[in-house]
Design an enzyme around this catalytic site. Structure first.
Site, PDB file in Angstrom:
ATOM      1  N   ALA A   1      -4.962  -5.447  45.616  1.00  0.00           N
ATOM      2  CA  ALA A   1      -6.626  -5.326  45.990  1.00  0.00           C
ATOM      3  C   ALA A   1      -7.139  -5.570  44.389  1.00  0.00           C
ATOM      4  O   ALA A   1      -7.600  -6.317  44.426  1.00  0.00           O
ATOM      5  CB  ALA A   1      -7.031  -4.292  46.552  1.00  0.00           C
TER       6      ALA A   1
ATOM      7  N   LYS B   1       5.744 -15.426  59.533  1.00  0.00           N
ATOM      8  CA  LYS B   1       5.665 -14.889  60.217  1.00  0.00           C
ATOM      9  C   LYS B   1       4.466 -15.103  61.101  1.00  0.00           C
ATOM     10  O   LYS B   1       3.853 -15.901  60.784  1.00  0.00           O
ATOM     11  CB  LYS B   1       5.042 -13.455  59.912  1.00  0.00           C
TER      12      LYS B   1
ATOM     13  N   LEU C   1      -8.161  -0.370  49.547  1.00  0.00           N
ATOM     14  CA  LEU C   1      -8.191   1.066  50.367  1.00  0.00           C
ATOM     15  C   LEU C   1      -9.559   1.651  49.455  1.00  0.00           C
ATOM     16  O   LEU C   1      -9.631   2.984  50.515  1.00  0.00           O
ATOM     17  CB  LEU C   1      -7.050   1.723  49.888  1.00  0.00           C
TER      18      LEU C   1
ATOM     19  N   GLU D   1      -2.839  -5.105  63.674  1.00  0.00           N
ATOM     20  CA  GLU D   1      -2.295  -6.143  63.738  1.00  0.00           C
ATOM     21  C   GLU D   1      -2.861  -6.835  62.228  1.00  0.00           C
ATOM     22  O   GLU D   1      -3.065  -8.243  61.380  1.00  0.00           O
ATOM     23  CB  GLU D   1      -3.807  -6.323  63.971  1.00  0.00           C
TER      24      GLU D   1
ATOM     25  N   GLU E   1     -17.997 -13.505  68.535  1.00  0.00           N
ATOM     26  CA  GLU E   1     -19.335 -13.333  67.555  1.00  0.00           C
ATOM     27  C   GLU E   1     -19.578 -13.586  66.077  1.00  0.00           C
ATOM     28  O   GLU E   1     -18.088 -13.581  65.323  1.00  0.00           O
ATOM     29  CB  GLU E   1     -20.006 -11.979  67.670  1.00  0.00           C
TER      30      GLU E   1
HETATM   31  C1  FAD Z   1       1.011   2.783  55.528  1.00  0.00           C
HETATM   32  C2  FAD Z   1       0.344   1.941  55.484  1.00  0.00           C
HETATM   33  C3  FAD Z   1       0.999   0.977  55.260  1.00  0.00           C
HETATM   34  C4  FAD Z   1       0.170  -0.682  55.440  1.00  0.00           C
HETATM   35  N1  FAD Z   1       1.202  -1.994  55.514  1.00  0.00           N
HETATM   36  C5  FAD Z   1      -0.066  -3.260  55.095  1.00  0.00           C
HETATM   37  C6  FAD Z   1       0.372  -4.446  56.520  1.00  0.00           C
HETATM   38  O1  FAD Z   1       1.352  -4.184  56.633  1.00  0.00           O
HETATM   39  N2  FAD Z   1      -0.546  -5.357  55.891  1.00  0.00           N
HETATM   40  C7  FAD Z   1      -1.977  -5.402  54.837  1.00  0.00           C
HETATM   41  O2  FAD Z   1      -1.947  -5.937  54.927  1.00  0.00           O
HETATM   42  N3  FAD Z   1      -2.170  -4.068  54.130  1.00  0.00           N
HETATM   43  C8  FAD Z   1      -0.787  -2.417  54.584  1.00  0.00           C
HETATM   44  N4  FAD Z   1      -1.544  -1.716  54.501  1.00  0.00           N
HETATM   45  C9  FAD Z   1      -2.734  -1.557  52.923  1.00  0.00           C
HETATM   46  C10 FAD Z   1      -1.736  -2.300  52.133  1.00  0.00           C
HETATM   47  O3  FAD Z   1      -0.987  -1.298  51.525  1.00  0.00           O
HETATM   48  C11 FAD Z   1      -3.369  -2.074  51.268  1.00  0.00           C
HETATM   49  O4  FAD Z   1      -4.622  -2.482  51.480  1.00  0.00           O
HETATM   50  C12 FAD Z   1      -3.096  -3.003  49.493  1.00  0.00           C
HETATM   51  O5  FAD Z   1      -1.514  -2.323  49.054  1.00  0.00           O
HETATM   52  C13 FAD Z   1      -3.784  -2.723  48.799  1.00  0.00           C
HETATM   53  O6  FAD Z   1      -4.267  -1.410  48.302  1.00  0.00           O
HETATM   54  P1  FAD Z   1      -5.174  -1.154  47.082  1.00  0.00           P
HETATM   55  O7  FAD Z   1      -4.129  -1.991  45.628  1.00  0.00           O
HETATM   56  O8  FAD Z   1      -6.053  -0.882  47.450  1.00  0.00           O
HETATM   57  O9  FAD Z   1      -4.362   0.438  46.517  1.00  0.00           O
HETATM   58  P2  FAD Z   1      -3.210   0.934  45.757  1.00  0.00           P
HETATM   59  O10 FAD Z   1      -2.276   0.415  45.807  1.00  0.00           O
HETATM   60  O11 FAD Z   1      -3.516   2.527  45.452  1.00  0.00           O
HETATM   61  O12 FAD Z   1      -3.431   0.605  44.134  1.00  0.00           O
HETATM   62  C14 FAD Z   1      -4.460   1.554  43.374  1.00  0.00           C
HETATM   63  C15 FAD Z   1      -4.854   1.445  41.632  1.00  0.00           C
HETATM   64  O13 FAD Z   1      -5.169   2.458  41.979  1.00  0.00           O
HETATM   65  C16 FAD Z   1      -5.029   2.501  40.131  1.00  0.00           C
HETATM   66  N5  FAD Z   1      -5.540   4.317  39.845  1.00  0.00           N
HETATM   67  C17 FAD Z   1      -5.736   4.969  40.755  1.00  0.00           C
HETATM   68  N6  FAD Z   1      -6.261   6.356  40.125  1.00  0.00           N
HETATM   69  C18 FAD Z   1      -6.540   5.671  38.687  1.00  0.00           C
HETATM   70  C19 FAD Z   1      -6.811   6.201  37.436  1.00  0.00           C
HETATM   71  N7  FAD Z   1      -7.490   7.361  37.651  1.00  0.00           N
HETATM   72  N8  FAD Z   1      -6.674   5.614  36.678  1.00  0.00           N
HETATM   73  C20 FAD Z   1      -5.786   4.251  36.262  1.00  0.00           C
HETATM   74  N9  FAD Z   1      -5.442   3.718  37.422  1.00  0.00           N
HETATM   75  C21 FAD Z   1      -5.634   3.810  38.671  1.00  0.00           C
HETATM   76  C22 FAD Z   1      -3.442   2.895  40.443  1.00  0.00           C
HETATM   77  O14 FAD Z   1      -2.427   2.952  39.252  1.00  0.00           O
HETATM   78  C23 FAD Z   1      -3.521   1.126  41.216  1.00  0.00           C
HETATM   79  O15 FAD Z   1      -2.846   0.410  40.715  1.00  0.00           O
HETATM   80  C24 FAD Z   1      -1.173  -0.973  54.436  1.00  0.00           C
HETATM   81  C25 FAD Z   1      -1.300   0.965  53.868  1.00  0.00           C
HETATM   82  C26 FAD Z   1      -0.625   2.143  54.346  1.00  0.00           C
HETATM   83  C27 FAD Z   1      -0.521   3.166  54.453  1.00  0.00           C
END
Ligand code: FAD
Length: 504
Positions: A17, A79, A334, A343, A431
């Site tokens: 993200a 895919k 997340l 999906e 929609e």
């Molecule tokens: C089981 C599972 C399967 C998935 N499979 C898919 C899939 O097949 N396809 C798909 O599109 N999505 C999938 N996802 C979702 C996908 O993994 C996430 O949407 C995507 O990786 C984005 O994650 P994120 O960047 O929001 O969070 P994260 O990857 O958790 O990144 C969070 C960031 O915040 C930082 N951070 C947190 N706390 C602090 C702090 N105190 N100080 C400094 N930095 C901090 C961390 O270091 C990290 O860089 C899946 C998720 C899960 C749980």
């Protein structure tokens, strides 16, 4: 002449993200903005997201990323859809393939003629009418216009990729375009006493990062939107009770299929995602129905290669933040909520959040109506995707307690209305900006065995021989087209074999 100082955008978190946001902002915002990203190597990322939907190509294209270079760098495969195994009844399988299914005849969508053909005994399985479905099951891949018949569509496609490698790729992209990366742990979030806005992030070693607009990409921790602002969470566990996952990579399968597989088990499901250098696997389950040890055993017993690591446990609560944009903080990824990856929608939801941020980008002063509009759109997206995922669960014919309970769940009104319309009139409506199209719903409805009581009266007006002929042609054209396509592995080897160091 005085010039305004640039608007400071701070991205908290550097998972998919954070770096998708950084890459897009660095590409589209001009001199009036600065972008800083704070991340902590020590904390790391979830990095599971490996399966995507075709819209990811638009994101990459908008950034100007060369597709083959991206595939090489992230060990990606192509895919064409998702295969669902055991979701209707134990021994059934079907594909939700991207792209068209059949051809409309006159005013009526294809499926009405197909339903009439099913009754007449002249229709083939629905999947035979979808070029992506036929190509996926034959393990073939091609890009661009169909080669053998102009009536056939192009095949839309997405990727399976290594999410950590994607984040690293986008980091290089964003840093080359002026994004400042700050390594450090956020230990506090400082708020302006008057407005309540977030003013700065306090990092370890007494550092401070000030900003005007904050994107909370801190993953499940949601440090800003929840930790500091208490936006609240709408819990959807009553509909989607799976609350745990375990992920494990395994040795690359010889057969890297151009589709994701989601296989249902007694209390959830298991994914299989082939990459060039390994296969991603994971089990999603309800802890009320399956304990962690049993889940681990089930996962490891159902791999098609040797595991490369110990399974990594993850916990989540399905739902969304009550407010996704609150004060001067927008939650993305997340941090904004969670829908299980059935999906493959999470990475897409990051992409669409970025699109919304760019469209509704505030100046230094944020109007409440801007936030309201952002939240309205984001909630709509979340709810409609939830309904589509829920459809897979409620329309099952399995016997285990978990699955029986899913059938008995009281549905959200929006999904109830969709199902009623389908059952009563074989109509599917889409929609506004709903992500999943009519043919997406069609494939899952039929695949899960939910058949309507009737179809459009115009389908009955066609002479029987015409219906039979119409339904006979397309599967033949699809089969002929697929026969001349290269195999998926050959296609990758020819255009975009993984870079040195990515492939095992
Ligand atoms: C089981 C599972 C399967 C998935 N499979 C898919 C899939 O097949 N396809 C798909 O599109 N999505 C999938 N996802 C979702 C996908 O993994 C996430 O949407 C995507 O990786 C984005 O994650 P994120 O960047 O929001 O969070 P994260 O990857 O958790 O990144 C969070 C960031 O915040 C930082 N951070 C947190 N706390 C602090 C702090 N105190 N100080 C400094 N930095 C901090 C961390 O270091 C990290 O860089 C899946 C998720 C899960 C749980």
């Amino acid at each position: 002449m005085t010039t305004n100082p640039p608007i400071r955008i701070v991205i908290a978190g550097g998972g998919s993200a954070g770096w998708m946001c950084a890459a897009a902002l660095s590409r589209f915002l001009g001199d009036g903005f600065t972008v800083t990203l704070v991340e902590s190597d020590e904390i790391g990322i979830v990095g599971v997201g490996e399966a995507t939907i075709p819209q990811i190509r638009l994101f990459n294209q908008a950034l100007g990323i060369d597709e083959d270079a991206f595939v090489r760098a992230t060990g990606a495969t192509f895919k064409l859809g998702i295969e669902f195994v055991g979701w209707g009844a134990l021994d059934e399988r079907y594909m939700h393939a991207f792209g068209n299914v059949g051809r409309d005849s006159g005013l009526i969508p294809f499926h009405h003629t197909w339903l009439r053909g099913v009754r007449d005994g002249v229709a083939r399985p629905l999947g035979d009418y979808a070029l992506n479905n036929v190509a996926a099951l034959a393990n073939r891949m091609q890009r661009g216009a169909a080669r053998t018949a102009s009536v056939l569509p192009d095949m839309p496609y997405a990727f399976h990729f290594d999410a950590s490698l994607y984040a690293a790729y986008l980091r290089r992209f964003a840093e080359a375009r002026g994004v400042t990366r700050v390594e450090g742990r956020i230990v506090d979030v400082e708020r302006d006493g008057e407005s309540g806005d977030v003013a700065a992030l306090t990092l370890d070693r007494d550092r401070r990062v000030e900003g005007d607009l904050f994107l909370d990409c801190t993953g499940f921790r949601a440090l800003l939107i929840e930790g500091a602002l208490g936006a609240g969470y709408e819990d959807w566990t009553r509909w989607l009770p799976c609350d745990r996952a375990m992920a494990v990579p395994s040795v690359r399968a010889m057969d890297f299929t151009p589709y994701t597989r989601a296989t249902a088990h007694g209390a959830g499901w298991q994914w299989r995602i082939p990459l060039q250098h390994r296969t991603g696997n994971g089990i999603v389950y309800s802890s009320a129905h399956l304990n962690d040890d049993a889940a681990r055993d089930h996962l490891l017993a159902n791999l098609d290669g040797t595991p490369l690591d110990d399974p990594r446990p993850l916990r989540f609560v399905t739902g969304r933040r009550r407010e996704l944009w609150k004060a001067n903080v927008i939650a993305i990824g997340l941090a904004s909520g969670f829908l299980e990856p059935l999906e493959s929608t999470s990475i897409h939801m990051i992409q669409s959040a970025i699109e919304r941020v760019l469209k509704l980008l505030p100046s230094r002063r944020i109007a409440q109506v801007q936030r309201d509009e952002y939240n309205r759109q984001a909630v709509f997206e979340y709810e409609r995707i939830r309904d589509f995922i829920l459809l897979h669960y409620v329309a099952n014919r399995r016997d285990e307690p978990f699955w029986r309970e899913r059938r008995e769940t009281a549905l959200p009104d929006t999904l109830r209305a969709k199902l009623d319309l389908w059952k009563a009139a074989a109509q599917i409506t889409r929609e506004h900006e709903e992500l999943f199209t009519e043919v997406g719903w069609l494939q899952v409805l039929v695949g899960q065995g939910v058949m309507p009581d009737t179809w459009h009266p115009l389908a009955d007006a066609m002479p029987a021989e015409q219906v039979a002929e119409f339904l006979d042609i397309l599967p033949k054209l699809n089969a002929r087209e697929v026969a001349q396509m290269p195999g998926h592995a050959d296609f990758i080897a020819r255009y975009c074999a993984a870079a040195e160091g990515v492939a095992a």
